[in-house]
Design an enzyme around this catalytic site. Structure first.
Site: not given
Ligand code: 13P
Length: 249
Positions: A9-11, A93, A95, A165, A171, A211, A232-233
């Site tokens: 997930n590149w956000k 998600h 967010e 999640e 994150g 994470s 993500g990251g």
């Protein structure tokens, strides 16, 4: 057998041109793998994904409109995503739930719009820290799942991916332990079994997200009900993404 999935997930990261270079490098380095690689990228990057990734790497968006078409400025419809060859798209998600006030009912509508055009929703659920601290995480997460699937018609178990999640792990560098992830994933599969039947539930893929790094992925992915990750990251760096894929082997 559930085909294991590493979904990045590149956000809101990278420009379309940067993404194009990254996609090309990925194709050069992608090893033959039994696991399924996927990338969920910003809308603007999708035409490049369609041009380059084609059949080798699945791709999709991070959100979709709950409407099919019309005067909805700024929205992107499921049909537009299908036209660009998206196989998956994230809905719900945390967010979007927290920064954009998305409710379970809205998430269910979005999932339904995707299914109507043959895109598989990656449905995100998971509890915030305060809920985990008082031990309410199973009830909270299963409630979210139930409401986010209300009125959604699933043609087959291949048409749903659930991503657990926990909000406190996103994150933060604080990953759920493999034991905690497995306990939740088992509960989610149990709930799916009650709702859709056991054979159906056995085929639904349940991803862990929060994470994940190449260093902790191996242990998480060994848990029997963890069918891969929503990352993500660590999905932004090619080497890390490739290491995550090999951790699934
Ligand atoms: P991180 O892997 O950066 O914690 O993000 C997880 C996530 O939100 C994936 O959807």
């Amino acid at each position: 057998m559930r085909r294991r999935l590493v979904a990045g997930n590149w956000k809101m990261h990278k420009t379309p041109s940067e993404a194009l270079v990254w996609f090309q490098a990925l194709l050069e380095k992608l090893p033959p793998t039994g696991a399924e690689p996927a990338l969920l990228v910003p809308f603007t990057h999708l035409p490049y994904a369609a041009q380059t990734l084609k059949q080798r790497v699945a791709y999709g968006a991070q959100d979709v409109s709950a409407h099919t078409e019309g005067a909805y400025t700024g929205e992107v419809s499921a049909r537009m995503l299908a036209d660009l060859g998206c196989r998956y798209t994230i809905v719900g998600h945390s967010e979007r739930r927290s920064y954009h006030g998305e409710t379970d009912a809205l998430v269910a509508e979005k999932a339904q719009r995707l299914l109507e055009v043959g895109i598989v929703p990656i449905l995100c659920v998971g509890e915030p820290l305060a809920v985990r601290q008082v031990g309410g995480h199973l009830e909270y997460t299963l409630g979210q799942l139930e409401r986010s699937l209300a009125g959604v018609s699933l043609p087959s178990p291949a048409h749903l991916v659930v991503a657990y999640e926990p909000v406190w792990a996103i994150g933060t560098g604080q990953t759920a332990t493999p034991e905690d992830a497995e306990a939740m994933h088992r509960a989610i599969r149990g709930w799916l079994g009650e709702r859709y039947g056991e054979a159906f539930a056995e085929e639904v893929r349940i991803l862990y997200g929060g994470s994940i790094k190449p260093e902790n992925a191996g242990a998480l992915f060994r848990a029997p009900n963890v069918d891969g990750g929503l990352v993500g990251g660590a999905s932004l760096m090619l080497e890390d993404y490739l290491r995550l894929l090999s951790a699934l082997e």
